[in-house]
Design an enzyme around this catalytic site. Structure first.
Site, short mmCIF file in Angstrom:
data_model
loop_
_atom_site.label_atom_id
_atom_site.label_comp_id
_atom_site.label_asym_id
_atom_site.label_seq_id
_atom_site.Cartn_x
_atom_site.Cartn_y
_atom_site.Cartn_z
N GLY A 242 20.87 15.74 45.25
CA GLY A 242 21.82 16.26 44.27
C GLY A 242 23.01 15.31 44.13
N HIS A 243 23.53 14.85 45.27
CA HIS A 243 24.63 13.87 45.22
C HIS A 243 24.16 12.57 44.57
CE1 HIS A 243 25.90 16.23 48.92
NE2 HIS A 243 26.97 16.32 48.17
N LYS B 63 25.60 22.95 40.50
CA LYS B 63 25.31 23.92 41.57
C LYS B 63 26.58 24.66 41.99
CE LYS B 63 24.45 23.96 45.84
NZ LYS B 63 25.47 24.58 46.69
N ASP B 64 27.69 23.94 42.03
CA ASP B 64 28.97 24.57 42.37
C ASP B 64 29.70 24.90 41.08
OD1 ASP B 64 28.82 24.37 45.30
OD2 ASP B 64 28.81 22.23 44.90
N GLN C 119 33.38 25.79 41.03
CA GLN C 119 34.16 24.59 41.36
C GLN C 119 34.36 23.72 40.11
OE1 GLN C 119 33.90 22.14 45.07
NE2 GLN C 119 32.51 20.90 43.87
N SER D 65 21.47 21.62 48.83
CA SER D 65 22.82 21.84 49.36
C SER D 65 22.88 21.20 50.74
CB SER D 65 23.06 23.35 49.49
OG SER D 65 24.12 23.60 50.39
N GLN E 192 39.80 23.26 52.58
CA GLN E 192 38.96 24.19 51.83
C GLN E 192 38.05 25.04 52.71
OE1 GLN E 192 37.16 20.74 49.64
NE2 GLN E 192 35.34 22.01 49.64
O1 PAF Z 1 31.72 19.90 46.41
C1 PAF Z 1 32.23 19.32 47.40
O2 PAF Z 1 31.55 18.63 48.15
C2 PAF Z 1 33.71 19.47 47.68
O3 PAF Z 1 34.16 20.74 47.33
C3 PAF Z 1 34.57 18.38 47.00
C4 PAF Z 1 34.52 18.48 45.50
C5 PAF Z 1 34.10 17.00 47.45
C6 PAF Z 1 36.04 18.54 47.43
O4 PAF Z 1 36.17 18.45 48.82
#
Ligand code: PAF
Length: 292
Positions: free
Chosen positions: A43-44, A158-159, A162, A194, A68
């Site tokens: 995904g990344h 996916k997020d 966010q 994930s 976070q």
């Molecule tokens: O999605 C993530 O991995 C984190 O929430 C992010 C956007 C890198 C911020 O720490």
């Protein structure tokens, strides 16, 4: 500064990153930023590939952001795989990996500084179960935007909450960059990728499929309207040992508020659950009320 192979540099300080990017920008280069917490998966890598298409210089940040994570969450346990991450990014032609320490990012301590407030949507859904999560996420993302000054930053669908909140922050604070969203990458059986999937044992991995299955059931019922969609989705989630539903909700993608019963059109279904002790989320776009 560490050179890995064909030009990928791992940079631990803000000053080094700024110097490097200033030089490239003054030669006319555009910059894309992919913010991550590492433990990279496909995904990344999809975000990175898209970033490569969009800009001359690709920066990937790897930083497990303590702000976070709430008390009792998985900050200490969160997988840290920097060497493997850097090797994967070098293979994709990433220019810079920004991997700062906690002290570099929060020199006055984690609780001592200015933070970003996510607003009311930040308190719903993920924010209701993880109080303060989105304030911490937006704070580090705002810092990363200020540090790298990218033309574009990329986030995974996916997020979904966010991405919505980051886009809201960019609009509300007039930040000079564009947000690009990249579709969720799934395993062949539908499980959304994930970094937390690596916590799952074999049986949990099978049980985790219930998130994607409940979304498919909701999608199949979406034509009948919001309440049918929700009923089918929740029923498909069902009762399974070791799996519990946190929320299942259908929202207007523009406002991120739950839709009313007379809503028709494109909506977003969000699901979150606990599989064992692992919190997983997923989502899908659906067309509500298009039947008949
Ligand atoms: O999605 C993530 O991995 C984190 O929430 C992010 C956007 C890198 C911020 O720490």
């Amino acid at each position: 500064m560490t050179e890995v192979d064909s030009g990928t540099r791992t940079v631990p300080t803000i000053a080094e990153l700024r110097a490097l990017l200033d030089e490239r920008r003054s030669a006319g280069a555009s910059v894309a930023l992919v913010p991550t917490m590492g433990a990279l998966h496909d995904g990344h890598l999809a975000l990175v590939r898209r970033a490569r298409e969009l800009a001359d210089v690709v920066v990937v940040s790897i930083f497990v952001n303590p702000l976070q994570f709430g008390p009792g969450e998985d900050l200490e346990r969160y997988p840290r795989t920097l060497d493997a991450d850097v090797a994967a990014l070098a293979g994709l032609g990433v220019d810079v990996v920004f991997a700062p320490s906690v002290d570099e990012m929060y020199p006055r301590g984690r609780d001592a500084g200015t933070t970003v407030h996510a607003g009311p949507i930040g308190e719903r859904y993920e924010g209701a179960s993880r109080p303060g999560h989105f304030n911490g996420m937006l704070t580090v993302v705002a810092k990363l935007f200020g540090i790298a000054q990218p033309d574009v930053a990329l986030f995974g669908q996916k997020d979904a909450q966010q991405v919505h909140l980051v886009s809201r922050m960019v609009a509300d604070l007039d930040l000079p960059l564009r947000i690009e969203t990249v579709p969720t990458v799934r395993e062949s059986d539908g499980l959304a990728l994930s970094s937390r999937n690596r916590y799952l044992g074999e049986a949990e991995r099978r049980a985790a499929l219930v998130l994607a299955e409940s979304l498919r059931a909701a999608e199949a019922a979406a034509g009948e309207g919001p309440s049918e969609l929700l009923a089918e989705g929740v029923a498909a989630f069902g009762d399974h040992d070791g799996v519990s539903l946190d929320y299942f909700v259908v929202v207007d993608p523009d406002t991120f508020l739950p839709v009313s019963e007379d809503f028709r059109g494109r909506a977003l279904v969000l699901v979150a659950g606990l599989v064992g002790s692992t919190r997983l989320i997923d989502n899908a776009f659906v067309e509500v009320g298009s039947d008949g």
